[in-house]
Design an enzyme around this catalytic site. Structure first.
Site: not given
Length: 345
Positions: A130-132, A155, A159
């Site tokens: 993810t870009d998060e 989260y 990741k």
């Protein structure tokens, strides 16, 4: 190719499974069937001779070894993950166990299998992230593949850790990997705890439509079927050891996307008042990143991929899908956390 897809009964994973089958690949769908998984997501391919389902958990090394030995995949597409930020705030343990420990077990099972097969050059381990993991942007700038990691939630931290494990297994053991980091997905089969399905279903039910803070957080929205196409492109054409950012080229404030959905519903299911009248601003969640934006230059220039679905087109298709598939989302309404405010910290 024969693909082992983890999390193939989830939102993005099921889109990958359906598209891979359509492209002529064989698919082994490995899923633990946790709360957000739904086998109805892959019902359209369940009877295809090129499809196999394996009910297993990526934390179960013995099960992974058996699945690798039985099916002998040419590639792994690793999508299985706990992915809801709100849930990670209230219960981070599941995110550590699945996203970090589970990825470790999958990497080790894949490495053992790859080594036993005499390290075939065609094998790929594709890690989907993810870009998060890059943190939060200000009003300008975009995430590139070289952006330093700066996760802000349990989260995104889990990741980020899994991304680092995958890169380490490539550098240390030579495992042939590719990696992708995507922006926010939306589309059919989106589990009804995420923003867009919450807006659609609450609007239809006449309930308040909750928007965090003042709705000024910006996200880049990627239609899930475009994402599945990009993932299969990276798997087959991406350079080993390389990462690719996948974006939808659709930056929008949360409050604006909510209003866009309400306007679509005003047209499709008109009523005496406007659906936007149901919008309610609620207390922001802790650590809410202000803005995400993807620079998609690498995947466009190296692999020739760009998104094909505009945000306006994708939202109309998504709203219509929920209107046409009430049986699907009704069956999920009683699952834990659906329709409730979670992640209050």
């Amino acid at each position: 190719m024969k693909l082992l897809v983890t999390g193939g009964a989830g939102f993005i994973g099921s889109a990958v499974v359906r598209q891979a089958i359509a492209q002529g690949h064989h698919v082994v769908n490995l899923d633990a069937l946790t709360y957000a998984a739904c086998l109805e997501n892959v019902a359209s391919v369940a009877d295809d001779p090129a499809y196999v389902f394996e009910h297993a958990d990526i934390r179960d090394r013995a099960a992974l070894d058996r699945i690798f030995a039985t099916h002998k995949p040419d590639a792994v597409m690793h999508l299985a993950a706990e992915s809801h930020v709100d849930r990670s705030i209230d219960g981070p343990g599941d995110f550590i166990e699945t996203n970090i420990t589970g990825t470790y077990h999958l990497l080790e099972a894949a490495r053992a299998y790859w080594t036993a097969q005499d390290r075939p050059q065609r094998f790929r381990f594709h890690h989907i992230s993810t870009d998060e993991v890059f943190g939060s942007l200000g009003e300008t700038g975009q995430f590139t593949e070289e952006t330093p990691y700066d996760p802000r939630s349990p989260y995104s931290a889990s990741k980020a850790a899994s991304d680092h494990l995958v890169c380490a297994w490539h550098e240390t053991y030579g495992l042939p990997i590719v990696m992708t980091n995507c922006s926010n997905n939306y589309g059919p089969y989106h589990f009804p705890e995420k923003l867009i399905p919450v807006v659609i279903l609450n609007a239809l039910a006449g309930k308040d439509i909750p928007v965090y803070g003042q709705g000024l957080n910006v996200r880049d929205w990627l239609y899930v079927e475009d994402h599945a196409d990009a993932l299969l492109t990276v798997l087959q054409k991406g350079a080993l050891g390389r990462s690719y950012n996948i974006g939808g080229e659709n930056e929008v404030k949360n409050v604006d996307i909510v209003r866009m959905i309400c306007a679509i519903l005003d047209t499709k299911i008109p009523k005496k008042t406007q659906y936007a009248d149901q919008i309610r601003f609620v207390t922001d969640r802790p650590g809410h990143d202000l803005r995400y934006a993807i620079d998609p230059t690498r995947i466009a220039t190296e692999l020739g991929w760009r998104p094909s679905v505009t945000l306006e087109e994708g939202l109309k298709k998504t709203v219509q899908w929920y209107l046409d598939n009430e049986d699907w989302w009704r069956a999920l309404q009683d699952r834990e956390g659906v329709g409730k405010r979670i992640g209050k910290g």
